[in-house]
Design an enzyme around this catalytic site. Structure first.
Site, PDB file in Angstrom:
ATOM      1  CB  CYS A  84      -2.957   0.355  -2.350  1.00 47.92           C
ATOM      2  SG  CYS A  84      -3.231   2.190  -2.752  1.00 47.92           S
ATOM      3  CB  CYS A 113      -9.444   4.838   0.843  1.00 48.64           C
ATOM      4  SG  CYS A 113      -7.626   5.357   1.420  1.00 48.64           S
ATOM      5  CG  HIS A 117      -4.904   4.973   4.584  1.00 45.91           C
ATOM      6  ND1 HIS A 117      -4.348   4.459   3.478  1.00 45.91           N
ATOM      7  CD2 HIS A 117      -3.895   5.354   5.160  1.00 45.91           C
ATOM      8  CE1 HIS A 117      -3.028   4.504   3.446  1.00 45.91           C
ATOM      9  NE2 HIS A 117      -2.633   5.067   4.686  1.00 45.91           N
ATOM     10  CD  GLU A 121      -0.119   6.799   6.351  1.00 47.55           C
ATOM     11  OE1 GLU A 121       0.947   6.657   7.103  1.00 47.55           O
ATOM     12  OE2 GLU A 121      -0.583   5.704   5.856  1.00 47.55           O
ATOM     13  CG  ASP A 172      -1.671   1.295   1.345  1.00 49.94           C
ATOM     14  OD1 ASP A 172      -2.431   1.420   0.173  1.00 49.94           O
ATOM     15  OD2 ASP A 172      -1.868   1.778   2.415  1.00 49.94           O
ATOM     16  CB  SER A 173       0.278   4.880  -0.424  1.00 52.92           C
ATOM     17  OG  SER A 173      -0.984   4.903   0.274  1.00 52.92           O
TER      18      SER A 173
HETATM   19  N1  DGL Z   1      -4.855   3.398   1.115  1.00 53.19           N
HETATM   20  C1  DGL Z   1      -4.961   3.738  -0.365  1.00 53.19           C
HETATM   21  C2  DGL Z   1      -6.029   3.002  -1.044  1.00 53.19           C
HETATM   22  O1  DGL Z   1      -6.631   2.330  -0.685  1.00 53.19           O
HETATM   23  C3  DGL Z   1      -4.133   5.188  -0.690  1.00 53.19           C
HETATM   24  C4  DGL Z   1      -4.147   6.224   0.359  1.00 53.19           C
HETATM   25  C5  DGL Z   1      -3.176   7.298  -0.603  1.00 53.19           C
HETATM   26  O2  DGL Z   1      -2.146   7.043  -0.719  1.00 53.19           O
HETATM   27  O3  DGL Z   1      -3.947   8.219  -1.076  1.00 53.19           O
HETATM   28  O4  DGL Z   1      -6.532   3.853  -1.936  1.00 53.19           O
END
Ligand code: DGL
Length: 275
Positions: A78, A192, A194, A158, A15-16
């Site tokens: 991600c 997402c 996150h 984050e 993931d990012s």
């Molecule tokens: N967690 C990521 C997603 O599922 C990306 C969050 C990001 O880096 O903008 O899209």
């Protein structure tokens, strides 16, 4: 890579940032014997505001890092990278399999509310590619899909500010942009990885009875099925290992990542790599 002798290699997940740990946790639950290696590209987070060309390059580099270490399955934990680069990553991993999170998320939403109205909360890139709209409509023509970019929720997650008045205000501020369009969705898709950390705050902004859909468990189930169908499962009986990689900020990764995994991590648990 020869598929036939890959059983004891780890599953690679990226993931990012720390968001994909929600998927990693689900993978550990259903595949406790498998070794897992996770990469958070924290140096280049967020992906969601970048151009498709940059996101694709980052995703290919993250995959290459995992491939060099030897993996038998790639889980793109991600949504943004899944929306932009899944086909490129499949080409790069050939003949080994790749699973993204959008397809399993769309499947879970359609199963939860057939013919329903789905509100997708995601990053700017995922929304601008209409990734969920296309995945849901491929399964359910009757469904209505509303997509809303909520990029700031990535920063909140984050930062570890996943509850309290600030998170509540920001969620409500984003929802106000819908202008009544989706006052009563049947499902809210956490599009997402996150966002599951903000699940309670998001859930509290909707009426009771709205299904909150998180692709983590459906992605883990898809990974399980994939390993079985390709006879790629580990034959070992003990518990699998976990290796955590990040491209920057071991201390921060450990602090926030521990919240995602539900247990303490220290900076020494994270290996910093350069892509
Ligand atoms: N967690 C990521 C997603 O599922 C990306 C969050 C990001 O880096 O903008 O899209």
């Amino acid at each position: 890579m020869n598929v036939s002798n890959a059983n004891e290699l780890p599953i690679g997940v990226f993931d990012s940032g720390v968001g994909g740990l929600t998927v990693l946790k689900a993978l550990r639950d259903v595949l406790p014997h498998e070794d897992l290696i996770y990469l958070g590209d924290t140096a280049r987070l967020p992906y969601g505001t970048k151009s498709p060309a940059s996101i694709s390059r980052y995703a290919c580099q993250a995959t290459q890092q995992l491939q060099q270490r030897g993996i038998k399955l790639l889980v793109v934990a991600c949504n943004t990278a899944s929306a932009v680069a899944l086909e490129a990553l499949r080409g790069q991993m050939e003949p080994l399999p790749v699973i993204g999170v959008i397809e399993p998320g769309a499947t879970a939403a359609v199963a939860a509310r057939p013919g329903g109205t789905h509100l997708v909360l995601a990053t700017e890139a995922t929304v601008s590619l209409e990734a969920y709209r296309r995945a849901i409509h491929a399964k359910d023509r009757q469904a209505t899909v509303i997509e809303l970019a909520c990029e700031m929720l990535v920063s909140l997650a984050e930062e570890g500010w996943s509850d309290g008045p600030i998170a509540e205000l920001i969620v409500r501020r984003y929802l106000a942009e819908l202008d009544g369009q989706s006052a009563r969705p049947d499902s809210v898709i956490l599009g997402c990885t996150h966002f599951p950390l903000l699940r309670e705050v998001i859930e509290s902004a909707f009426d009771d009875g709205v299904a909150i859909v998180d692709s983590a468990s459906t992605t883990a189930a898809a990974a399980c099925d994939m390993l079985a169908s390709m006879s790629l499962g580990s034959r070992r009986s003990g518990g699998g290992s976990l290796k955590l990689l990040a491209t920057d900020g071991a201390t921060r990764f450990a602090r926030v990542g521990g919240q995602f995994l539900g247990h303490d991590l220290s900076a020494n648990d994270i290996t910093i790599v350069d892509l």
